[in-house]
Scaffold this active site. Structure first.
Site, mmCIF file in Angstrom:
data_model
loop_
_atom_site.group_PDB
_atom_site.id
_atom_site.type_symbol
_atom_site.label_atom_id
_atom_site.label_comp_id
_atom_site.label_asym_id
_atom_site.label_seq_id
_atom_site.Cartn_x
_atom_site.Cartn_y
_atom_site.Cartn_z
ATOM 1 N N LYS A 138 0.843 -1.209 0.000
ATOM 2 C CA LYS A 138 0.000 0.000 0.000
ATOM 3 C C LYS A 138 0.872 1.251 0.000
ATOM 4 O O LYS A 138 0.656 2.167 -0.777
ATOM 5 C CB LYS A 138 -0.904 -0.002 1.246
ATOM 6 C CG LYS A 138 -1.553 1.347 1.505
ATOM 7 C CD LYS A 138 -2.491 1.326 2.691
ATOM 8 C CE LYS A 138 -1.859 1.550 4.039
ATOM 9 N NZ LYS A 138 -1.516 2.952 4.354
ATOM 10 N N ASN A 139 1.860 1.281 0.887
ATOM 11 C CA ASN A 139 2.618 2.524 1.058
ATOM 12 C C ASN A 139 3.661 2.754 -0.028
ATOM 13 O O ASN A 139 4.323 3.793 -0.044
ATOM 14 C CB ASN A 139 3.227 2.574 2.464
ATOM 15 C CG ASN A 139 2.142 2.774 3.518
ATOM 16 O OD1 ASN A 139 1.004 3.105 3.179
ATOM 17 N ND2 ASN A 139 2.482 2.573 4.780
ATOM 18 N N CYS A 175 -5.141 13.295 13.102
ATOM 19 C CA CYS A 175 -5.378 11.899 12.734
ATOM 20 C C CYS A 175 -5.501 11.112 14.019
ATOM 21 O O CYS A 175 -5.033 11.551 15.073
ATOM 22 C CB CYS A 175 -4.179 11.461 11.904
ATOM 23 S SG CYS A 175 -4.009 9.717 11.677
ATOM 24 N N ARG A 192 0.324 14.608 13.212
ATOM 25 C CA ARG A 192 0.799 14.376 11.851
ATOM 26 C C ARG A 192 0.806 15.638 10.970
ATOM 27 O O ARG A 192 0.106 15.717 9.962
ATOM 28 C CB ARG A 192 0.003 13.258 11.182
ATOM 29 C CG ARG A 192 0.085 11.964 11.962
ATOM 30 C CD ARG A 192 -0.608 10.833 11.281
ATOM 31 N NE ARG A 192 0.150 10.288 10.164
ATOM 32 C CZ ARG A 192 -0.286 9.291 9.405
ATOM 33 N NH1 ARG A 192 -1.454 8.746 9.627
ATOM 34 N NH2 ARG A 192 0.449 8.840 8.416
ATOM 35 N N ASP A 241 4.171 0.620 12.239
ATOM 36 C CA ASP A 241 2.987 -0.055 11.672
ATOM 37 C C ASP A 241 2.868 -1.517 12.114
ATOM 38 O O ASP A 241 1.892 -2.185 11.768
ATOM 39 C CB ASP A 241 3.015 0.018 10.134
ATOM 40 C CG ASP A 241 2.768 1.431 9.630
ATOM 41 O OD1 ASP A 241 2.273 2.264 10.404
ATOM 42 O OD2 ASP A 241 3.083 1.701 8.450
ATOM 43 N N ARG A 280 -8.768 -0.385 4.253
ATOM 44 C CA ARG A 280 -7.828 0.590 3.688
ATOM 45 C C ARG A 280 -6.453 -0.051 3.486
ATOM 46 O O ARG A 280 -5.666 0.445 2.685
ATOM 47 C CB ARG A 280 -7.678 1.794 4.630
ATOM 48 C CG ARG A 280 -8.912 2.663 4.709
ATOM 49 C CD ARG A 280 -8.630 3.911 5.511
ATOM 50 N NE ARG A 280 -7.294 4.377 5.196
ATOM 51 C CZ ARG A 280 -6.455 4.930 6.061
ATOM 52 N NH1 ARG A 280 -6.808 5.098 7.308
ATOM 53 N NH2 ARG A 280 -5.266 5.317 5.686
HETATM 54 N N1 EPU Z 1 6.180 14.717 10.876
HETATM 55 C C1 EPU Z 1 6.314 16.062 11.142
HETATM 56 N N2 EPU Z 1 6.235 16.951 10.101
HETATM 57 C C2 EPU Z 1 6.031 16.545 8.806
HETATM 58 C C3 EPU Z 1 5.907 15.182 8.544
HETATM 59 C C4 EPU Z 1 5.997 14.291 9.604
HETATM 60 O O1 EPU Z 1 6.487 16.459 12.286
HETATM 61 O O2 EPU Z 1 5.965 17.407 7.929
HETATM 62 C C5 EPU Z 1 6.260 13.743 11.983
HETATM 63 C C6 EPU Z 1 4.963 12.962 12.199
HETATM 64 O O3 EPU Z 1 4.032 13.688 12.972
HETATM 65 C C7 EPU Z 1 5.443 11.696 12.853
HETATM 66 C C8 EPU Z 1 6.828 11.484 12.219
HETATM 67 O O4 EPU Z 1 7.176 12.731 11.622
HETATM 68 O O5 EPU Z 1 5.608 11.887 14.243
HETATM 69 C C9 EPU Z 1 6.879 10.414 11.168
HETATM 70 O O6 EPU Z 1 5.782 10.552 10.278
HETATM 71 P P1 EPU Z 1 5.919 10.277 8.723
HETATM 72 O O7 EPU Z 1 5.810 11.570 7.994
HETATM 73 O O8 EPU Z 1 7.086 9.408 8.442
HETATM 74 O O9 EPU Z 1 4.579 9.452 8.438
HETATM 75 P P2 EPU Z 1 3.788 9.474 7.090
HETATM 76 O O10 EPU Z 1 4.720 9.663 5.969
HETATM 77 O O11 EPU Z 1 2.606 10.366 7.201
HETATM 78 C C10 EPU Z 1 4.027 6.921 6.551
HETATM 79 C C11 EPU Z 1 3.097 5.766 6.347
HETATM 80 C C12 EPU Z 1 2.468 5.390 7.685
HETATM 81 C C13 EPU Z 1 3.594 5.014 8.650
HETATM 82 C C14 EPU Z 1 4.578 6.184 8.783
HETATM 83 C C15 EPU Z 1 5.784 5.861 9.633
HETATM 84 C C16 EPU Z 1 2.361 6.100 4.070
HETATM 85 C C17 EPU Z 1 1.259 6.447 3.137
HETATM 86 N N3 EPU Z 1 2.077 6.150 5.378
HETATM 87 O O12 EPU Z 1 3.221 7.989 7.063
HETATM 88 O O13 EPU Z 1 1.654 4.246 7.440
HETATM 89 O O14 EPU Z 1 3.055 4.731 9.912
HETATM 90 O O15 EPU Z 1 5.060 6.558 7.465
HETATM 91 O O16 EPU Z 1 6.462 4.767 9.121
HETATM 92 O O17 EPU Z 1 3.453 5.773 3.647
HETATM 93 C C18 EPU Z 1 -0.150 2.792 7.803
HETATM 94 O O18 EPU Z 1 0.129 2.231 6.731
HETATM 95 O O19 EPU Z 1 -0.984 2.313 8.615
HETATM 96 C C19 EPU Z 1 0.492 4.063 8.141
HETATM 97 C C20 EPU Z 1 0.000 4.890 9.048
#
Ligand code: EPU
Length: 421
Positions: A22-23, A117, A122, A308, A400
């Protein structure tokens, strides 16, 4: 809204096939917006989030063709709008991934700001700051990000991310692929999905180096072309079924997966007492009828334990022998499954960002629900080891991220069925 009813007590035993990630699918579908020619993406999982991203592309006027094997051909030459509406973004935060490609290719984008969220605040500040550093003008108003590129083309620069962010790294990498000059992303996410996206961008004619390390260098090119790309197997789906088998003292063979992407997960399963046999695309796990031993873990960005997988290991620990501690460091509110498991008779105490799990002999069925994908999956796992009929509500979260979850679990001998609420 459908529910799952699980009659616990069966040991999982059998073979299943793992779906595409998915990701990886979501950023790669977003990356099709960068190409001048048609891009075909294969091995896509049949999941609600993938459908949402395809719908998002369709709403922009992008031409999308899907065959019966979920190969999707995307042709952006018909694009008319550069807008990602709230009604879609609110159902899937990863919609923010269209921002970088739209800006880089078309010089403008209007993307609804994802809200808070269930698992944490996030924010997307790092995505926005990175794009600004590349020359974009970004304004946030009325719940939308309005962005444009004066002069038409983003400029490469050095970006130092102060938090490791997966979709942030992906968004900036996609934007940089068509920028003028070289972009260096430091403290980049090293997740396999970032590497898969880089591979796809390179097949499109991009120049991305270093994906999989914490420094990614992207030399921007003037245009990217169409290509064909199959997404990697889903490592979290793989881990979820392995942990389910361990929790039920079962045996499972997981096919069409990528064992080398699961080092941290496999190590914990071995600590839990699982006998593992691996080849290039298959993982066999056998508990030889034994109850799992409780494990301790701490989540962190790849290659450490994925956040995850945290909820699923918590479910295993709930019925394991001994006490294990689970520490969550990536998201601030990712323990909503704990209260529900305790309602099923688990003995889990929360102390700040750590869950202390004292294993109990068995759980007892209860109606449960969760408001995030992995927590919902962990409640299905808890149901598999509970006495009686567990009803898991709000399973649209599971849909999802898990393709045909009840069919796959049935194949493994679980008693699980979907009923309309
Ligand atoms: N963060 C910030 N600022 C930003 C972006 C992120 O502070 O601009 C913080 C977040 O709040 C969090 C940390 O950085 O505390 C890491 O978040 P990240 O941005 O890596 O998460 P994401 O990219 O939104 C992806 C996966 C998630 C997975 C996380 C961590 C996708 C579509 N989603 O989310 O997957 O948990 O990386 O590995 O790739 C899931 O599949 O169930 C899922 C939630």
């Amino acid at each position: 809204m459908d529910r799952l009813i699980i009659t616990g007590g069966n040991r999982l035993d059998g073979d299943i096939r793992i779906s595409g990630s998915k990701n990886s699918s979501l950023p790669i579908l977003a990356a099709t917006l960068l190409a001048d020619g048609p891009v075909t993406v294969g091995n896509l999982p049949h999941l609600q989030d993938v459908t949402t991203l395809i719908e998002l592309l369709g709403r922009m006027g992008v031409h999308v063709t899907i065959d019966d094997r979920m190969n999707v051909e995307v042709n952006v030459s018909t694009i008319e709008e550069f807008h990602a509406p709230y009604e879609l973004v609110k159902t899937m935060r990863a919609s923010i991934l269209v921002l970088g490609p739209l800006l880089a290719h078309f010089g403008r984008a209007e993307v609804s700001l994802p809200g808070g969220c269930a698992i944490g605040t996030r924010p997307v500040d790092l995505h926005l700051r990175g794009l600004e550093a590349m020359g974009a003008e970004v304004e946030v108003a009325n719940g939308y990000v309005y962005a444009s590129v004066p002069g038409g083309r983003l400029k490469g620069t050095r970006l130092v991310l102060d938090t490791v962010t997966v979709t942030g790294t992906e968004n900036l990498m996609m934007a940089a692929a068509l920028a003028e000059g070289t972009t260096i992303i430091e403290n980049a996410a090293r997740e396999p999905e970032v590497v898969d996206l880089a591979d796809c961008l390179n097949k499109m004619g991009g120049h991305v180096q270093g994906a999989g390390t914490d420094t990614i260098t992207i030399e921007g090119v003037v245009s990217l072309s169409g290509t064909v790309h199959n997404v990697i197997p889903d490592r979290i789906e793989t881990g979820t079924y392995l942990v389910a088998a361990a929790a039920t003292s079962g045996r499972i063979r997981v096919k069409d997966t990528a064992p080398h992407l699961l080092d941290a997960v496999l190590q914990k399963l071995q600590e839990a007492g699982a006998k593992l046999t691996l080849d290039e695309t298959t993982i066999e796990l056998d508990m030889e009828g034994r109850r799992p031993k409780a494990i301790s873990l701490k989540t962190a960005p790849y290659p450490a334990m994925p956040t995850d997988m945290q909820a699923q290991f918590t479910a295993m620990n709930a019925v394991a022998e001994g006490t294990g501690t689970i520490t969550e460091t990536v998201f601030e509110n990712r323990f909503m499954h704990v209260q529900e498991m305790n309602r099923m008779g688990a003995d889990i105490q929360l102390q700040a960002n750590t869950a202390i799990c004292r294993g109990v002999d068995h759980l007892t069925a209860a109606p449960v629900m969760a408001t995030d994908l992995r927590a919902s999956a962990s409640l299905v796992l808890a149901g598999l080891v509970a006495e009686g009929d567990t009803i898991v509500d709000r399973i649209y979260h599971i849909d999802r991220g898990y393709e045909c979850i009840e069919e796959k679990l049935q194949l493994l001998g679980a008693s699980i069925r979907r009923v309309p609420a």
